[in-house]
Design an enzyme around this catalytic site. Sequence first.
Site, PDB file in Angstrom:
ATOM      1  N   ASP A 226       7.767  14.150 -21.599  1.00 32.13           N
ATOM      2  CA  ASP A 226       8.907  15.055 -21.393  1.00 32.13           C
ATOM      3  C   ASP A 226       9.576  15.400 -22.723  1.00 32.13           C
ATOM      4  OD1 ASP A 226       8.399  14.944 -18.707  1.00 32.13           O
ATOM      5  OD2 ASP A 226      10.074  13.600 -18.220  1.00 32.13           O
ATOM      6  N   GLU A 252       1.684  21.817 -19.050  1.00 33.18           N
ATOM      7  CA  GLU A 252       1.875  21.973 -20.488  1.00 33.18           C
ATOM      8  C   GLU A 252       1.444  23.353 -20.972  1.00 33.18           C
ATOM      9  OE1 GLU A 252      -2.168  19.776 -20.053  1.00 33.18           O
ATOM     10  OE2 GLU A 252      -0.241  19.823 -19.039  1.00 33.18           O
TER      11      GLU A 252
END
Length: 328
Positions: A226, A252
């Site tokens: 994160d 991502e």
Amino acid sequence: MITHSAPIKKRSAEESIILTLSGASTIGVLPFAIYRIMEQDWAVACLDLFAVFAIGSLFVYVYRTHQTLIPGRILAFVAMFVVFVTILLKGISQLMWIFPALTAIFFLLPANMAAIYSLVILLSIGYVLREQLTVFLALEFYVTAIATLLFSYAFADRMRKQQQQLTELATSDPLTGAGNRRAMEQKLLDVIAFQRREQSLPVSLILMDLDNFKKVNDAYGHAKGDDILKVFVETIKKRIRSTDKLYRFGGEEFVIIAENTPLKDAMKLAEQFRFAIENEGWLAKHNITISVGTAKYEPHETAFEWLGRADRAMYQAKDLGRNNCCVA
């Protein structure tokens, strides 16, 4: 999955407000215009007919174009103008019309602008009626009018802030602050709809995928992953132009829609992003780079096809060893 055709565009809150106010006002004022004509009260009849025509035209314009900024301001001006002239012509018997007008303009204008406009109108009415209003009537009028103004200001200001918060929650990725997939898909559909009307302005799409992200995530945990995503977004946001928008497409994967940007300029932007991530110290420690695919929108292409070409270019960059930029 992005659909191949744009859905019917939903009306915004601003559109709904303007359509409701203009529609109700047109229907509400029309009987008064007819009555004034029957009574041969030509001055007020003409004023009412002007209001019906002007406000009705705004209803049609907003309904067809979805534009709200200028129509909202015009509607606010027309409402106050008609009320003021009615009071000027008919005197204190028409004062009650100022209260719905005061409330309405706070839904049509920014709160501060509406407050200033309202105060100017109230002072003007007081000046026009200075010989007809007793001290008690003037005090009664201004107390009730100011109370209406303050209530409308507080309500409209709070409503707009809550609307802004809800919009941000609905269109932003809660982790990174980038636009979410829903916002990206809507933007793609809007851009394509514009391109089909105006093809002289090029638009390009930049798709970025973080290299080695899964390895870092597995080795250090999701908290570290994160943090990497947050730093990545901060790094990119510092370098995108004010006209561009960053969206989180998947885990991502991130997308930038670069409007009014030919492919060669989009390629330069993509390389700048790749270089910035490669040289961001904290990301470099975790061996994070990006693979980038760039695609210019082609006429009659769907959003799904456009995004698919950029995706294939991005995987080509990965096949070349990652930390590369490729063009569809």
